[in-house]
Design a protein around this motif. Sequence first.
Motif, PDB file in Angstrom:
ATOM      1  N   GLY A 209      -9.612  12.955 -37.868  1.00  0.00           N
ATOM      2  CA  GLY A 209      -9.269  11.639 -37.323  1.00  0.00           C
ATOM      3  C   GLY A 209      -9.786  11.490 -35.913  1.00  0.00           C
ATOM      4  O   GLY A 209     -10.667  12.228 -35.472  1.00  0.00           O
ATOM      5  N   GLY A 210      -9.243  10.510 -35.190  1.00  0.00           N
ATOM      6  CA  GLY A 210      -9.698  10.247 -33.836  1.00  0.00           C
ATOM      7  C   GLY A 210      -8.647   9.511 -33.044  1.00  0.00           C
ATOM      8  O   GLY A 210      -7.447   9.620 -33.327  1.00  0.00           O
ATOM      9  N   VAL A 211      -9.082   8.724 -32.060  1.00  0.00           N
ATOM     10  CA  VAL A 211      -8.149   8.089 -31.124  1.00  0.00           C
ATOM     11  C   VAL A 211      -7.988   6.589 -31.354  1.00  0.00           C
ATOM     12  O   VAL A 211      -7.302   5.913 -30.591  1.00  0.00           O
ATOM     13  N   PHE A 212      -8.595   6.043 -32.411  1.00  0.00           N
ATOM     14  CA  PHE A 212      -8.456   4.615 -32.697  1.00  0.00           C
ATOM     15  C   PHE A 212      -6.991   4.235 -32.889  1.00  0.00           C
ATOM     16  O   PHE A 212      -6.416   3.445 -32.124  1.00  0.00           O
ATOM     17  N   ALA A 213      -6.384   4.749 -33.967  1.00  0.00           N
ATOM     18  CA  ALA A 213      -5.004   4.397 -34.304  1.00  0.00           C
ATOM     19  C   ALA A 213      -4.025   4.814 -33.206  1.00  0.00           C
ATOM     20  O   ALA A 213      -3.128   4.028 -32.847  1.00  0.00           O
ATOM     21  N   PRO A 214      -4.146   6.041 -32.634  1.00  0.00           N
ATOM     22  CA  PRO A 214      -3.246   6.392 -31.528  1.00  0.00           C
ATOM     23  C   PRO A 214      -3.325   5.430 -30.345  1.00  0.00           C
ATOM     24  O   PRO A 214      -2.309   5.122 -29.722  1.00  0.00           O
ATOM     25  N   SER A 215      -4.529   4.938 -30.034  1.00  0.00           N
ATOM     26  CA  SER A 215      -4.683   3.988 -28.920  1.00  0.00           C
ATOM     27  C   SER A 215      -3.946   2.679 -29.215  1.00  0.00           C
ATOM     28  O   SER A 215      -3.257   2.120 -28.345  1.00  0.00           O
ATOM     29  N   LEU A 216      -4.107   2.175 -30.444  1.00  0.00           N
ATOM     30  CA  LEU A 216      -3.410   0.948 -30.833  1.00  0.00           C
ATOM     31  C   LEU A 216      -1.895   1.147 -30.785  1.00  0.00           C
ATOM     32  O   LEU A 216      -1.151   0.273 -30.327  1.00  0.00           O
ATOM     33  N   PHE A 217      -1.450   2.295 -31.255  1.00  0.00           N
ATOM     34  CA  PHE A 217      -0.026   2.622 -31.280  1.00  0.00           C
ATOM     35  C   PHE A 217       0.549   2.673 -29.861  1.00  0.00           C
ATOM     36  O   PHE A 217       1.565   2.036 -29.554  1.00  0.00           O
ATOM     37  N   ILE A 218      -0.106   3.436 -28.987  1.00  0.00           N
ATOM     38  CA  ILE A 218       0.356   3.562 -27.600  1.00  0.00           C
ATOM     39  C   ILE A 218       0.358   2.197 -26.916  1.00  0.00           C
ATOM     40  O   ILE A 218       1.301   1.836 -26.213  1.00  0.00           O
ATOM     41  N   GLY A 219      -0.703   1.422 -27.150  1.00  0.00           N
ATOM     42  CA  GLY A 219      -0.808   0.098 -26.522  1.00  0.00           C
ATOM     43  C   GLY A 219       0.299  -0.846 -26.938  1.00  0.00           C
ATOM     44  O   GLY A 219       0.836  -1.595 -26.104  1.00  0.00           O
ATOM     45  N   ALA A 220       0.679  -0.814 -28.210  1.00  0.00           N
ATOM     46  CA  ALA A 220       1.748  -1.694 -28.699  1.00  0.00           C
ATOM     47  C   ALA A 220       3.081  -1.347 -28.055  1.00  0.00           C
ATOM     48  O   ALA A 220       3.817  -2.238 -27.570  1.00  0.00           O
ATOM     49  N   PHE A 221       3.425  -0.063 -28.021  1.00  0.00           N
ATOM     50  CA  PHE A 221       4.699   0.359 -27.427  1.00  0.00           C
ATOM     51  C   PHE A 221       4.700   0.177 -25.910  1.00  0.00           C
ATOM     52  O   PHE A 221       5.705  -0.221 -25.322  1.00  0.00           O
ATOM     53  N   LEU A 222       3.555   0.453 -25.280  1.00  0.00           N
ATOM     54  CA  LEU A 222       3.452   0.256 -23.830  1.00  0.00           C
ATOM     55  C   LEU A 222       3.609  -1.219 -23.487  1.00  0.00           C
ATOM     56  O   LEU A 222       4.342  -1.579 -22.549  1.00  0.00           O
ATOM     57  N   GLY A 223       2.930  -2.092 -24.235  1.00  0.00           N
ATOM     58  CA  GLY A 223       3.016  -3.527 -23.981  1.00  0.00           C
ATOM     59  C   GLY A 223       4.435  -4.053 -24.119  1.00  0.00           C
ATOM     60  O   GLY A 223       4.897  -4.840 -23.276  1.00  0.00           O
ATOM     61  N   LEU A 224       5.136  -3.624 -25.170  1.00  0.00           N
ATOM     62  CA  LEU A 224       6.508  -4.092 -25.362  1.00  0.00           C
ATOM     63  C   LEU A 224       7.429  -3.562 -24.270  1.00  0.00           C
ATOM     64  O   LEU A 224       8.276  -4.305 -23.743  1.00  0.00           O
ATOM     65  N   LEU A 225       7.263  -2.305 -23.887  1.00  0.00           N
ATOM     66  CA  LEU A 225       8.098  -1.736 -22.821  1.00  0.00           C
ATOM     67  C   LEU A 225       7.888  -2.471 -21.503  1.00  0.00           C
ATOM     68  O   LEU A 225       8.863  -2.820 -20.813  1.00  0.00           O
ATOM     69  N   VAL A 226       6.642  -2.732 -21.147  1.00  0.00           N
ATOM     70  CA  VAL A 226       6.341  -3.454 -19.900  1.00  0.00           C
ATOM     71  C   VAL A 226       6.953  -4.856 -19.936  1.00  0.00           C
ATOM     72  O   VAL A 226       7.569  -5.305 -18.959  1.00  0.00           O
ATOM     73  N   ALA A 227       6.814  -5.553 -21.068  1.00  0.00           N
ATOM     74  CA  ALA A 227       7.359  -6.903 -21.191  1.00  0.00           C
ATOM     75  C   ALA A 227       8.890  -6.901 -21.050  1.00  0.00           C
ATOM     76  O   ALA A 227       9.458  -7.752 -20.349  1.00  0.00           O
ATOM     77  N   LEU A 228       9.546  -5.942 -21.681  1.00  0.00           N
ATOM     78  CA  LEU A 228      11.011  -5.860 -21.608  1.00  0.00           C
ATOM     79  C   LEU A 228      11.469  -5.547 -20.190  1.00  0.00           C
ATOM     80  O   LEU A 228      12.459  -6.128 -19.706  1.00  0.00           O
ATOM     81  N   LEU A 229      10.773  -4.649 -19.510  1.00  0.00           N
ATOM     82  CA  LEU A 229      11.128  -4.310 -18.122  1.00  0.00           C
ATOM     83  C   LEU A 229      10.923  -5.515 -17.205  1.00  0.00           C
ATOM     84  O   LEU A 229      11.772  -5.800 -16.328  1.00  0.00           O
ATOM     85  N   LEU A 230       9.827  -6.235 -17.397  1.00  0.00           N
ATOM     86  CA  LEU A 230       9.551  -7.414 -16.571  1.00  0.00           C
ATOM     87  C   LEU A 230      10.599  -8.501 -16.786  1.00  0.00           C
ATOM     88  O   LEU A 230      11.076  -9.120 -15.825  1.00  0.00           O
ATOM     89  N   ASN A 231      10.957  -8.721 -18.039  1.00  0.00           N
ATOM     90  CA  ASN A 231      11.941  -9.762 -18.344  1.00  0.00           C
ATOM     91  C   ASN A 231      13.343  -9.397 -17.864  1.00  0.00           C
ATOM     92  O   ASN A 231      14.104 -10.260 -17.426  1.00  0.00           O
ATOM     93  N   THR A 232      13.666  -8.116 -17.914  1.00  0.00           N
ATOM     94  CA  THR A 232      15.017  -7.676 -17.553  1.00  0.00           C
ATOM     95  C   THR A 232      15.205  -7.608 -16.045  1.00  0.00           C
ATOM     96  O   THR A 232      16.221  -8.076 -15.512  1.00  0.00           O
TER      97      THR A 232
END
Length: 426
Positions: A328-351
């Motif tokens: 395998g490679g880093v395609f799917a892991p990058s998408l996975f990390i990006g999704a969780f990172l994006g949601l965490l940042v959004a929740l922290l900003l909103n809170t």
Amino acid sequence: MNNTARIKKKYQLIKFQKLVIVSLLIGFLSAFLGISLKKITEYYEEIFFHQASTNPLFFVLFPIFGLSIIYFLREYLFRKKENKGIKEIFESTNSKSKNLPNYKIPSHFINGLLTVVFGGSTGIEVSTVVASATIGSVAQRKQNVFRQYKTELICAGVAAGVTALFSSPIAGILFAIEVISRKVTRAFLISNLIAVAIAFGLVFLLDEKPLFAVTITTWHLRAIPYFILLGILAGINSVYLTRCVLLFKSQFSKIKIHYYKILIGSIILSISLFFFPQLYGEGYHAIKGIFAHSNEVTLSFSLVLTFIGIILLKPIVTSATLASGGDGGVFAPSLFIGAFLGLLVALLLNTYLNANVIPVNFMVIGMAAVLSASIHAPFTSIFLVCGLTNDYTLFLPILVVCLISKYTAKKIFPFTVYSYSASLSK
């Protein structure tokens, strides 16, 4: 027109016709391979993940079983050769004598499938890319007339494979340009446009749905500073992913007995999956889950710790999977990390800042940003993620954030897992 000119013109016409025919064939076979691998992987990954969720003991058993099967297949079926991922394509395109051997097609197909369905924390994207590149390489060797089109036909296979996986012909061509070829010739355009057209036609006929069913309504100019922040964080996280993969591969290469690699990798993977089942396989099931409930999630201390744990552990389990023999490679892991990172940042900003940003937008942009920084291919990442969601509403902010994340990553560490070599870093 004299005879010499007439013969030359006829030869050029025959060569063009043959290039068109072989491009059609490469496009169909690469797309068929990509769609087949995706469908089979999705089907069996869901079954095995359900079994493991019901009985957590399988989180321990599946990784060691899957990695062991891959090891024995390599030893006794695939000529004792380890798969190097996309670096194999570079070795072929940069050499006139080196070619991708035929066995790379079944090797990457089977090993990529086994890695993911048994919990290996990576994806089938690189397996598909190398297998489809091999289809182009095999076609190129069939007739002398194609010898000069080696890179173009390999790229045609790659572009068709990426198109089949992500339902985005533009992403397919851009990936072939940004990552593999780095140059565009007339033969490249002819072969790649034909290959991706055939691939996308097959995707359309099979009525392939977007991987993520997401509703994106709008985005606001006031969110731009927060998008920039996300781009910087994505770049940092991508470097962490890249360095993890390189470190694990370097350290595991010192272990001479291969089964020790399997045991160590399996232990790291099993413990991580036991506490964070979201890390199982590609992780797309987890992304779909948080997409479905992104607007309902409320921030809590335990949720923050969970998200941070997932973001920090994903590069480690991906690296352990690859270093212990997974495909395998880093395609799917990058998408996975990006999704969780994006949601965490959004929740922290909103809170804490009352920013009132849209979580789903940050997830989509985060996916593209981490991928862009991980493979240094911002334009591929834009169209790939837009293809995954079948929505181009966020095109402009994704473009800005992908460029920021890529150059942030390059500033910190100028290599990707594809371009790094020990000699270059000295």
